[in-house]
Design an enzyme around this catalytic site. Sequence first.
Site, mmCIF file in Angstrom:
data_model
loop_
_atom_site.group_PDB
_atom_site.id
_atom_site.type_symbol
_atom_site.label_atom_id
_atom_site.label_comp_id
_atom_site.label_asym_id
_atom_site.label_seq_id
_atom_site.Cartn_x
_atom_site.Cartn_y
_atom_site.Cartn_z
ATOM 1 N N HIS A 1 0.858 -1.198 0.000
ATOM 2 C CA HIS A 1 0.000 0.000 0.000
ATOM 3 C C HIS A 1 0.886 1.237 0.000
ATOM 4 C CE1 HIS A 1 -3.198 2.824 1.122
ATOM 5 N NE2 HIS A 1 -4.033 1.870 0.735
ATOM 6 N N ASP B 1 -7.932 -5.374 -0.012
ATOM 7 C CA ASP B 1 -8.380 -6.262 -1.102
ATOM 8 C C ASP B 1 -7.981 -7.708 -0.900
ATOM 9 O OD1 ASP B 1 -7.590 -3.446 -2.987
ATOM 10 O OD2 ASP B 1 -9.608 -4.272 -2.814
HETATM 11 C C1 SDX Z 1 -6.249 0.039 -2.896
HETATM 12 O O1 SDX Z 1 -4.513 4.542 -2.017
HETATM 13 C C2 SDX Z 1 -5.424 3.923 -1.413
HETATM 14 O O2 SDX Z 1 -5.829 4.275 -0.329
HETATM 15 C C3 SDX Z 1 -6.002 2.742 -2.155
HETATM 16 C C4 SDX Z 1 -7.011 1.891 -1.395
HETATM 17 C C5 SDX Z 1 -8.289 2.636 -1.128
HETATM 18 O O3 SDX Z 1 -9.003 2.240 -0.199
HETATM 19 O O4 SDX Z 1 -8.620 3.553 -1.917
HETATM 20 O O5 SDX Z 1 -6.458 1.477 -0.160
HETATM 21 C C6 SDX Z 1 -7.403 0.655 -2.200
HETATM 22 O O6 SDX Z 1 -5.991 0.383 -4.007
HETATM 23 C C7 SDX Z 1 -5.380 -0.929 -2.141
HETATM 24 C C8 SDX Z 1 -4.155 -1.408 -2.980
HETATM 25 C C9 SDX Z 1 -4.645 -2.511 -3.918
HETATM 26 N N1 SDX Z 1 -3.556 -2.899 -4.868
HETATM 27 C C10 SDX Z 1 -2.947 -4.065 -4.785
HETATM 28 O O7 SDX Z 1 -3.112 -4.879 -3.880
HETATM 29 C C11 SDX Z 1 -1.992 -4.335 -5.949
HETATM 30 C C12 SDX Z 1 -0.656 -4.877 -5.408
HETATM 31 N N2 SDX Z 1 0.017 -3.798 -4.690
HETATM 32 C C13 SDX Z 1 1.012 -3.035 -5.423
HETATM 33 O O8 SDX Z 1 0.732 -2.833 -6.785
HETATM 34 C C14 SDX Z 1 1.470 -1.800 -4.662
HETATM 35 O O9 SDX Z 1 1.737 -2.193 -3.381
HETATM 36 C C15 SDX Z 1 0.575 -0.572 -4.613
HETATM 37 C C16 SDX Z 1 0.158 -0.127 -5.959
HETATM 38 C C17 SDX Z 1 -0.637 -0.841 -3.780
HETATM 39 C C18 SDX Z 1 1.379 0.541 -3.949
HETATM 40 O O10 SDX Z 1 2.405 0.845 -4.799
HETATM 41 P P1 SDX Z 1 3.473 2.017 -4.447
HETATM 42 O O11 SDX Z 1 3.104 2.739 -3.228
HETATM 43 O O12 SDX Z 1 3.708 2.816 -5.681
HETATM 44 O O13 SDX Z 1 4.715 1.202 -4.039
HETATM 45 P P2 SDX Z 1 5.822 0.719 -5.040
HETATM 46 O O14 SDX Z 1 5.193 0.142 -6.250
HETATM 47 O O15 SDX Z 1 6.800 1.820 -5.196
HETATM 48 O O16 SDX Z 1 6.462 -0.506 -4.220
HETATM 49 C C19 SDX Z 1 7.508 -0.273 -3.312
HETATM 50 C C20 SDX Z 1 8.364 -1.532 -3.432
HETATM 51 C C21 SDX Z 1 8.745 -1.850 -4.870
HETATM 52 O O17 SDX Z 1 9.981 -2.532 -4.827
HETATM 53 P P3 SDX Z 1 11.350 -1.649 -5.154
HETATM 54 O O18 SDX Z 1 11.165 -1.036 -6.538
HETATM 55 O O19 SDX Z 1 11.445 -0.620 -4.066
HETATM 56 O O20 SDX Z 1 12.462 -2.687 -5.119
HETATM 57 O O21 SDX Z 1 7.603 -2.667 -2.981
HETATM 58 C C22 SDX Z 1 7.424 -3.581 -4.058
HETATM 59 C C23 SDX Z 1 7.699 -2.830 -5.331
HETATM 60 O O22 SDX Z 1 8.182 -3.714 -6.347
HETATM 61 N N3 SDX Z 1 6.028 -4.022 -3.992
HETATM 62 C C24 SDX Z 1 5.628 -5.282 -4.153
HETATM 63 C C25 SDX Z 1 4.230 -5.239 -3.980
HETATM 64 N N4 SDX Z 1 3.842 -3.998 -3.740
HETATM 65 C C26 SDX Z 1 4.962 -3.242 -3.753
HETATM 66 N N5 SDX Z 1 6.280 -6.430 -4.413
HETATM 67 C C27 SDX Z 1 5.548 -7.555 -4.509
HETATM 68 N N6 SDX Z 1 4.194 -7.596 -4.360
HETATM 69 C C28 SDX Z 1 3.505 -6.468 -4.090
HETATM 70 N N7 SDX Z 1 2.188 -6.503 -3.939
#
Ligand code: SDX
Length: 431
Positions: free
Chosen positions: A308, A366
């Site tokens: 998140h 989720d």
């Molecule tokens: C919702 O914003 C909100 O409030 C949203 C929400 C709401 O109520 O409105 O809470 C609802 O959208 C919840 C999130 C649902 N999405 C998912 O579950 C999809 C999987 N999650 C990821 O795509 C990700 O965690 C996000 C999109 C939720 C957040 O992405 P960020 O904040 O841009 O973080 P990032 O992509 O920069 O990740 C930081 C690091 C990265 O690694 P590095 O590049 O630093 O090496 O963490 C890793 C990412 O690769 N990472 C993950 C991961 N999520 C982040 N690695 C593996 N699996 C994951 N799920």
Amino acid sequence: MTDSNITATLTVHGETYELPVHSPTAGPDVIDIRKLYSDAGVFTYDPGFTSTASCDSTITYIDGEKGELLHRGYPIDQLAGKSHFLEVCYLLLYGELPQAKDLEQFETTITRHTMLHEQMQYFYRGFRRDAHPMAIMVGVVGAMSAFYHDSTDVSDPHQREVASHRLIAKMPTIAAWAYKYHIGQPFVYPRNDLDYASNFLRMCFAVPAEEYEVNPILSRAMDRILTLHADHEQNASTSTVRLASSSGANPFACIAAGVACLWGPAHGGANQACLEMLEEIGSVDRIPEYIDRAKDKNDPFRLMGFGHRVYKNFDPRATVMKQSADEVLELLGVENNPKLQVAKALEKQALEDPYFAEKKLFPNVDFYSGIILEAMGFPTSMFTPIFALSRTVGWVSQWKEMIADPQNKIGRPRQLYLGETTRDYVDIENR
Ligand code: SDX
């Protein structure tokens, strides 16, 4: 906001600027850069808005480090346990928990707005039967501005109020009818003798051929799911609604923009993607393979329902949702649901893995919601429409707050331009 007596000092191109700092009632201070470009001739740069406050708000507060979520100051676990969705709608819209008479009047108003204009049925008939329900919702919600002209003038507080009630009231009907159309069954009209969640379940699962009794376990679980998804400060879809509304566009068009944004798998589409991921994993013994893929930078696979932007601790909604999943599946006699077993084992193994611990990746809202929705009988394609119907109250509340703000102005970000500088046109024969 409270103007603190501290300032931020910025030195750029040999000049020093003092920037005001505002202190919130909770959360980090903010540096006010509204005059930065006019004074210093520079922009700030923050793609994805990781460090940017786009507005001030009094509706929802999230502490990502503590894993805390407050709606008008009330913790989400208390609201999920003691309140119900329409009362939470009232709280989000008006700022205080209602007196009994006010709540009764609000619920009556919402109940009496649940029907759609009869002509809207023809919108559904224009879609292919296999259209994703979210595709239908984006279209039908936007089309509301063609049917409810008497509540599209955003400058009229009364019309804003009516539009707010219409959107909250009609979303369950729109979502249920998208589902019915998708499966080729006749539309079921809302009933005024049912509560909000029960009405939605009946419109989804009743058929004209027989009476339909709403299972109180399912309606309570559905009401709790709606409460948990109601608002979440300036997430992507809410920010989309605010930006669309800043141009003065009508509320129905702006909420349709929010529906479109929510659909993405990184946002509200994650609940569908998460259940599909659990189906693909299939069994506990295959979890290590998928955890390795999620950690592999060369593999685009991510654990859906994990991570998140704000929460760097447990998403408090996921905690409540996990408890609800246990309760509902046990009461339905499907506590041995293989996807629930895989989800619990996946959560345990991921949280024990240094990669997820170091990056502070925890289950989000989720991760468990889809397991409950599937146990209720919904196909995965209906998971995000249910998220959208719940989040409508959040979008509407934030929209009302923004429109009523005298400082409200059109949102117009700038950019870091890396393209070509001025050059002369070259005729095609000379290229
Ligand atoms: C919702 O914003 C909100 O409030 C949203 C929400 C709401 O109520 O409105 O809470 C609802 O959208 C919840 C999130 C649902 N999405 C998912 O579950 C999809 C999987 N999650 C990821 O795509 C990700 O965690 C996000 C999109 C939720 C957040 O992405 P960020 O904040 O841009 O973080 P990032 O992509 O920069 O990740 C930081 C690091 C990265 O690694 P590095 O590049 O630093 O090496 O963490 C890793 C990412 O690769 N990472 C993950 C991961 N999520 C982040 N690695 C593996 N699996 C994951 N799920």
